[in-house]
Write a protein that holds these residues in place. Structure first.
Motif, PDB file in Angstrom:
ATOM      1  N   MET A   8       0.832  -1.201   0.000  1.00 34.49           N
ATOM      2  CA  MET A   8       0.000   0.000   0.000  1.00 34.49           C
ATOM      3  C   MET A   8       0.863   1.246   0.000  1.00 34.49           C
ATOM      4  N   THR A   9       0.359   2.281  -0.630  1.00 34.34           N
ATOM      5  CA  THR A   9       0.999   3.591  -0.544  1.00 34.34           C
ATOM      6  C   THR A   9       0.662   4.205   0.813  1.00 34.34           C
ATOM      7  N   THR A  10       1.304   5.313   1.114  1.00 37.03           N
ATOM      8  CA  THR A  10       1.016   6.015   2.375  1.00 37.03           C
ATOM      9  C   THR A  10      -0.451   6.418   2.436  1.00 37.03           C
ATOM     10  N   GLU A  11      -0.991   6.893   1.336  1.00 43.72           N
ATOM     11  CA  GLU A  11      -2.384   7.333   1.307  1.00 43.72           C
ATOM     12  C   GLU A  11      -3.339   6.161   1.525  1.00 43.72           C
ATOM     13  N   GLU A  12      -3.047   5.019   0.909  1.00 39.42           N
ATOM     14  CA  GLU A  12      -3.897   3.836   1.090  1.00 39.42           C
ATOM     15  C   GLU A  12      -3.832   3.333   2.530  1.00 39.42           C
ATOM     16  N   LEU A  13      -2.628   3.317   3.115  1.00 35.52           N
ATOM     17  CA  LEU A  13      -2.489   2.918   4.506  1.00 35.52           C
ATOM     18  C   LEU A  13      -3.242   3.880   5.413  1.00 35.52           C
ATOM     19  N   SER A  14      -3.164   5.153   5.101  1.00 37.77           N
ATOM     20  CA  SER A  14      -3.859   6.187   5.867  1.00 37.77           C
ATOM     21  C   SER A  14      -5.357   5.913   5.925  1.00 37.77           C
ATOM     22  N   GLU A  15      -5.939   5.566   4.807  1.00 35.60           N
ATOM     23  CA  GLU A  15      -7.370   5.256   4.762  1.00 35.60           C
ATOM     24  C   GLU A  15      -7.689   4.014   5.588  1.00 35.60           C
ATOM     25  N   ARG A  16      -6.798   3.045   5.560  1.00 39.49           N
ATOM     26  CA  ARG A  16      -7.041   1.775   6.244  1.00 39.49           C
ATOM     27  C   ARG A  16      -6.940   1.918   7.765  1.00 39.49           C
ATOM     28  N   ILE A  17      -5.944   2.674   8.256  1.00 37.23           N
ATOM     29  CA  ILE A  17      -5.745   2.754   9.712  1.00 37.23           C
ATOM     30  C   ILE A  17      -6.256   4.068  10.309  1.00 37.23           C
ATOM     31  N   LYS A  18      -6.828   4.931   9.478  1.00 36.19           N
ATOM     32  CA  LYS A  18      -7.450   6.183   9.935  1.00 36.19           C
ATOM     33  C   LYS A  18      -6.451   7.135  10.596  1.00 36.19           C
ATOM     34  N   TYR A  19      -5.252   7.213  10.018  1.00 38.67           N
ATOM     35  CA  TYR A  19      -4.251   8.204  10.417  1.00 38.67           C
ATOM     36  C   TYR A  19      -3.998   9.111   9.229  1.00 38.67           C
ATOM     37  N   ASP A  20      -3.695  10.359   9.484  1.00 36.61           N
ATOM     38  CA  ASP A  20      -3.356  11.301   8.434  1.00 36.61           C
ATOM     39  C   ASP A  20      -2.048  10.857   7.763  1.00 36.61           C
ATOM     40  N   GLU A  35      11.637   0.138   8.186  1.00 37.35           N
ATOM     41  CA  GLU A  35      11.986  -0.276   6.820  1.00 37.35           C
ATOM     42  C   GLU A  35      12.516  -1.707   6.842  1.00 37.35           C
ATOM     43  N   GLY A  36      12.072  -2.500   5.885  1.00 38.76           N
ATOM     44  CA  GLY A  36      12.461  -3.896   5.798  1.00 38.76           C
ATOM     45  C   GLY A  36      11.485  -4.825   6.505  1.00 38.76           C
ATOM     46  N   ARG A  37      10.750  -4.302   7.452  1.00 42.16           N
ATOM     47  CA  ARG A  37       9.719  -5.096   8.132  1.00 42.16           C
ATOM     48  C   ARG A  37       8.331  -4.623   7.729  1.00 42.16           C
ATOM     49  N   HIS A  38       8.038  -3.342   7.936  1.00 35.39           N
ATOM     50  CA  HIS A  38       6.713  -2.786   7.670  1.00 35.39           C
ATOM     51  C   HIS A  38       6.608  -2.134   6.304  1.00 35.39           C
ATOM     52  N   TYR A  39       7.724  -1.720   5.741  1.00 33.31           N
ATOM     53  CA  TYR A  39       7.683  -1.103   4.422  1.00 33.31           C
ATOM     54  C   TYR A  39       8.972  -1.366   3.656  1.00 33.31           C
ATOM     55  N   ILE A  40       8.859  -1.221   2.349  1.00 36.81           N
ATOM     56  CA  ILE A  40      10.011  -1.407   1.465  1.00 36.81           C
ATOM     57  C   ILE A  40      10.087  -0.225   0.498  1.00 36.81           C
ATOM     58  N   ARG A  41      11.253  -0.087  -0.097  1.00 37.93           N
ATOM     59  CA  ARG A  41      11.473   0.872  -1.181  1.00 37.93           C
ATOM     60  C   ARG A  41      11.818   0.037  -2.420  1.00 37.93           C
ATOM     61  N   PRO A  42      10.800  -0.265  -3.242  1.00 37.50           N
ATOM     62  CA  PRO A  42      11.046  -1.162  -4.374  1.00 37.50           C
ATOM     63  C   PRO A  42      12.088  -0.590  -5.338  1.00 37.50           C
ATOM     64  N   PHE A  43      12.943  -1.470  -5.799  1.00 33.91           N
ATOM     65  CA  PHE A  43      13.952  -1.153  -6.804  1.00 33.91           C
ATOM     66  C   PHE A  43      14.905  -0.052  -6.342  1.00 33.91           C
ATOM     67  N   GLY A  44      15.060   0.113  -5.029  1.00 36.74           N
ATOM     68  CA  GLY A  44      15.980   1.101  -4.486  1.00 36.74           C
ATOM     69  C   GLY A  44      15.553   2.541  -4.703  1.00 36.74           C
ATOM     70  N   GLY A  45      14.292   2.753  -5.010  1.00 35.21           N
ATOM     71  CA  GLY A  45      13.796   4.097  -5.304  1.00 35.21           C
ATOM     72  C   GLY A  45      13.332   4.846  -4.077  1.00 35.21           C
ATOM     73  N   ARG A  46      12.705   5.976  -4.309  1.00 32.72           N
ATOM     74  CA  ARG A  46      12.185   6.807  -3.222  1.00 32.72           C
ATOM     75  C   ARG A  46      10.793   6.396  -2.773  1.00 32.72           C
ATOM     76  N   LYS A  47      10.045   5.762  -3.667  1.00 38.11           N
ATOM     77  CA  LYS A  47       8.666   5.381  -3.349  1.00 38.11           C
ATOM     78  C   LYS A  47       8.657   4.350  -2.225  1.00 38.11           C
ATOM     79  N   ILE A  48       7.706   4.518  -1.310  1.00 39.42           N
ATOM     80  CA  ILE A  48       7.569   3.601  -0.178  1.00 39.42           C
ATOM     81  C   ILE A  48       6.275   2.815  -0.337  1.00 39.42           C
ATOM     82  N   LEU A  49       6.376   1.506  -0.142  1.00 39.66           N
ATOM     83  CA  LEU A  49       5.197   0.646  -0.128  1.00 39.66           C
ATOM     84  C   LEU A  49       5.134  -0.066   1.212  1.00 39.66           C
ATOM     85  N   TYR A  50       4.006   0.085   1.888  1.00 39.95           N
ATOM     86  CA  TYR A  50       3.797  -0.527   3.198  1.00 39.95           C
ATOM     87  C   TYR A  50       3.226  -1.925   3.024  1.00 39.95           C
TER      88      TYR A  50
END
Length: 79
Positions: A8-20, A35-50
């Motif tokens: 999930m993106t930050t925005e999608e996670l935000s909707e799911r757990i009701k945090y800004d 990082e590495g447990r709860h989220y990753i940065r795919p392909f070494g980029g800046r984007k974060i996926l939870y």
């Protein structure tokens, strides 16, 4: 049999757990969400996926812990 994770993106996670989204980025990321447990940065980029399944399991596990002291930096001390 492999387990599929829900990324999930930050925005999608935000909707799911009701945090800004700002709270997730500024207060939870790197203190509660690691990082590495709860989220990753795919392909070494800046984007974060939870990783939803890990976050959900840790949130539910937190319900079982009976004693913790909130700290100024947003972390918790378990005694």
């Amino acid at each position: 049999m492999t387990t599929q994770n829900t990324y999930m993106t930050t925005e999608e996670l935000s909707e799911r757990i009701k945090y800004d989204p700002r709270t997730i980025r500024q207060r939870l990321k790197d203190s509660v969400l690691i990082e590495g447990r709860h989220y990753i940065r795919p392909f070494g980029g800046r984007k974060i996926l939870y990783i939803w399944e890990v976050i959900e399991a840790d949130m539910l596990k937190g319900q079982e812990e009976s004693f913790s002291i909130p700290m100024a930096n947003g972390a918790e001390c378990h005694g």
